[in-house]
Design an enzyme around this catalytic site. Structure first.
Site, mmCIF file in Angstrom:
data_model
loop_
_atom_site.group_PDB
_atom_site.id
_atom_site.type_symbol
_atom_site.label_atom_id
_atom_site.label_comp_id
_atom_site.label_asym_id
_atom_site.label_seq_id
_atom_site.Cartn_x
_atom_site.Cartn_y
_atom_site.Cartn_z
ATOM 1 N N GLU A 79 0.811 -1.217 0.000
ATOM 2 C CA GLU A 79 0.000 0.000 0.000
ATOM 3 C C GLU A 79 0.847 1.270 0.000
ATOM 4 O O GLU A 79 0.512 2.257 -0.670
ATOM 5 C CB GLU A 79 -0.927 -0.007 1.223
ATOM 6 C CG GLU A 79 -1.877 1.161 1.263
ATOM 7 C CD GLU A 79 -2.767 1.117 2.495
ATOM 8 O OE1 GLU A 79 -3.243 2.185 2.897
ATOM 9 O OE2 GLU A 79 -2.966 0.020 3.060
ATOM 10 N N ASP A 80 1.968 1.252 0.762
ATOM 11 C CA ASP A 80 2.719 2.494 0.989
ATOM 12 C C ASP A 80 4.044 2.594 0.245
ATOM 13 O O ASP A 80 4.739 3.605 0.342
ATOM 14 C CB ASP A 80 2.993 2.663 2.494
ATOM 15 C CG ASP A 80 1.709 2.871 3.279
ATOM 16 O OD1 ASP A 80 0.710 3.288 2.667
ATOM 17 O OD2 ASP A 80 1.690 2.614 4.492
#
Length: 703
Positions: A79-80
């Site tokens: 996600e990051d």
């Protein structure tokens, strides 16, 4: 080269000590996240890696398998960072990749609204956990650490995250039986949403803890120990006695629910007795009740009837020395481990073993399958119902245990078993007695449903059921039935209209389906519901063929009726209009166009609420009698009723019914139901009546 602060170093040390056989993989994952999250920091200013390491530490503390711990370390990299799920799969294997994928939000996709994106994220999480429940356990650990570090978020984010936690995550922790996480999530929710109450209860607990411990050690526990040792004599069991203290949120709930003050709480004291086997649990219970008076209604046996999250224990409350109430829990060591760690206490996921969920988590799939809404709030409500904490446990005739929310009825039970059982439920037998469908279930009830193929849901059932599943199934049936009736009514209406217009029914349907771009069933339903008014159909065909009985006079939206005896038209019984009156028509399912007087209250209601069903009518006189109502007010005197009746007769009007009442002011109220041929005759009779001595008013009655 990575550098570790003392907290991270301690977490990693504990993890590696617990999973020594997987030390290489865990170290590889730690190196991986230090590389991927390099230069990233949290709101607190700490290196971002402190978060995934803390999450992995929480998972380790509740005994999750090493796949979950590794996935906890990696849960934010997709996600990051620029990491892909395929990369995770190459480096750490398919199981870890699948877990990380289930944890990854889907914000990268475009949605029509923030609410839709939020709902889809919930849905993805629920779907992933229905396939592999480890996903939600990791998510719970993630949420717990985020709640622990919520101080660094803006106030509005604190409230938003806290509410989501109490609505979704704490109930899931409860349902999975992970008490340690559930308790801390609830307490942290209260800390950020009601800080004053939180601090007040926290201080109260700290103040009484020492005093309570002294009381239990000095007055209560010695009597328990003496009685147990005396009963077993030389064969003393292996048992442990612990202090048990309610957590802050549970106390907050209790004082609010019962409108109490903190000082009024009597069951803040508690102990837990842990023994080797089930038989000893019941023996210890008997010993406790023999030396202290049980509080009526306080005993619960969750050993013979476990909660859905597999929690087992005996609960009781007794009056101890100095008349103080003490709660006592009795369980085995295995039950205690399960109560604290839930699903992780008896984890089935081992290397090379099947990752099929235990059947007890089939409810997860039901949640996913039943949720269709794109609204996040509605989705939360649906999930909350599936995660209900207040439950009743009832039995089927085959002794299967069914868990329903408190307040559920036998009709909810029927729909829980199967939609067809619910739809055809005629009556219920509970504990060998016939009960109404509205009967509220109690724990321990044995329920049998009697069905009848001719039975079907009624709108009143929506007031009986309490569960979302039952309400949804009933509404779906009623909606389908309503459409079925509308299709039938619409088909009949068009069939009759085709006969009056001398048009082939098949040609009419073909032309209308093409004109309105609908299939046959949709056309019939729209006509039945009044969404396609009859006057639109008539106008459409009047352009092609002169009508014999119903023709378009060129007035916008106006119909000229030349034969009211036709079944397509009827006269409203509420206002009883006659030709020559100002009238309008209301399209009815069963009576075609119903003609109302413009002053009729029912017509006014239709104009306000269903204007699409109201049509203008040009109604010419027919050679027949029409019924209507008239009211005459006059000063009462002998012979007045006879004179009014004669006036009607002079105008060729028949009286069907007549009633008269005289009030305290000597005013006679005379109501007549009459038959009249023309409005001209009616007006003539009015003139005759007004000329009678003492008559004050004469008027029509509508509605």
């Amino acid at each position: 080269m990575k550098t570790l602060d003392k907290t991270n170093e301690k977490h990693i040390e504990n993890i590696l000590n617990k999973y020594k056989e997987h030390e290489d993989v865990i170290n590889k994952a730690i190196d991986f996240i230090y590389q991927k999250h390099e230069n990233q920091t949290r709101k607190s200013g700490e290196p971002y890696v402190s978060h995934p390491i803390a999450v992995a530490s929480i998972l380790s503390s509740i005994g999750m398998d090493y796949y979950s711990v590794v996935a906890g370390l990696l849960h934010d990299v997709v996600e990051d960072t620029d990491t892909t799920v395929d990369e995770i799969k190459r480096e750490f294997g398919e199981q870890v990749a699948s877990l990380v994928d289930g944890l990854t939000k889907i914000d990268k996709y475009k949605f029509s609204s923030k609410e839709q994106a939020k709902a889809e994220n919930y849905r993805k999480m629920l779907f992933a956990m229905s396939k592999d429940v480890r996903v939600i356990v990791i998510k719970l650990a993630d949420r717990l650490h985020n709640m622990r570090t919520l101080d660094y978020m803006p106030r509005h984010k604190q409230l938003e995250i806290a509410k989501e936690t109490i609505d979704i995550y704490a109930p899931i922790a409860h349902r999975l039986g992970i008490w340690s996480i559930k308790k801390e999530l609830e307490d942290l929710y209260l800390k950020y949403t009601h800080p004053e109450e939180y601090e007040k209860i926290k201080a109260f607990i700290q103040n009484i803890s020492k005093e309570s411990e002294v009381y239990l050690k000095k007055y209560f526990i010695p009597k328990i120990v003496e009685a147990i040792n005396g009963f077993f004599k030389d064969k003393k069991p292996n048992y442990t006695i612990q202090y048990r203290q309610k957590h802050i949120y549970s106390i907050y709930q209790k004082i609010r629910r019962k409108n109490l003050k903190l000082e009024d709480l009597q069951d803040i004291l508690g102990i837990r007795i842990i023994v080797e086997d089930v038989a000893e649990c019941y023996t210890i219970l008997g010993i406790v009740h023999s030396i202290f008076r049980p509080i009526p209604g306080s005993f619960d046996d969750y050993i013979s009837l476990p909660k859905p999250n597999m929690y087992q224990s005996l609960h009781t409350a007794v009056e101890g020395p100095k008349k103080r109430v003490v709660e006592v829990q009795i369980r085995t060591y295995e039950m205690h481990e399960r109560a604290e760690k839930g699903i992780a206490a008896h984890w089935a996921y081992k290397e090379n073993s099947s990752t099929k969920d235990n059947s007890i988590f089939a409810w997860l799939r039901d949640v996913v399958n039943s949720i269709k809404t794109k609204n996040a709030d509605e989705l939360i409500e649906a999930v909350k119902e599936e995660l209900f904490e207040d439950e009743v446990f009832v039995f089927t005739p085959k002794d299967d245990v069914i868990v329903l929310p408190k307040g559920a009825t036998v009709l909810d039970f029927a729909y829980y078993i199967h939609t067809d059982i619910g739809n055809h439920c005629q009556r219920a037998i509970v504990n060998n007695k016939i009960v109404p469908l509205s009967y509220t279930l109690q724990s321990g009830d044995r329920v049998e449903i009697i069905t009848n193929p001719s039975q079907s849901p009624k709108i009143e059932w929506l007031k009986i059921v309490t569960t979302k599943k039952a309400k949804t199934r009933i509404r779906l049936f009623l909606k389908a039935k309503e459409k079925e009736l509308a299709v039938e009514e619409g088909q009949k209406t068009l069939l009759k209209l085709s006969e009056k217009l001398s048009v082939s029914f098949e040609d009419m349907v073909k032309k209308l389906t093409s004109h309105f771009d609908l299939n046959e069933q949709e056309l019939f339903a729209n006509v039945g519901f009044g969404k396609i008014p009859i006057n639109r159909v008539i106008k459409l065909f009047s352009k092609e063929k002169e009508q014999k009985h119903i023709k378009d006079e060129g007035k916008e939206g106006s119909l000229k009726l030349e034969n009211v005896s036709n079944v397509l038209f009827s006269v409203a019984k509420c206002c009883m209009p006659i030709p020559g009156d100002p009238v309008m028509g209301v399209i009815s399912k069963n009576a075609g166009i119903v003609i109302h007087h413009e002053k009729c209250p029912n017509l006014q209601y239709a104009i306000r609420n269903i204007p699409q069903k109201v049509v203008k009518i040009d109604w010419k006189n027919q050679d027949k009698l029409y019924t209507t109502r008239v009211r005459v007010l006059a000063s009462d005197r002998p012979g007045i009723l006879s004179e009014v009746s004669s006036a009607f007769a002079k105008s060729n009007i028949n009286i069907i019914e007549a009633s008269t009442k005289t009030n305290n002011l000597n005013i006679a109220n005379m109501d007549f139901k009459i038959q009249v041929k023309t409005i001209k005759d009616l007006n003539k009779s009015f003139d005759e009546i007004k000329s009678i001595k003492g008559v004050e008013t004469v008027k029509r009655v509508f509605g």
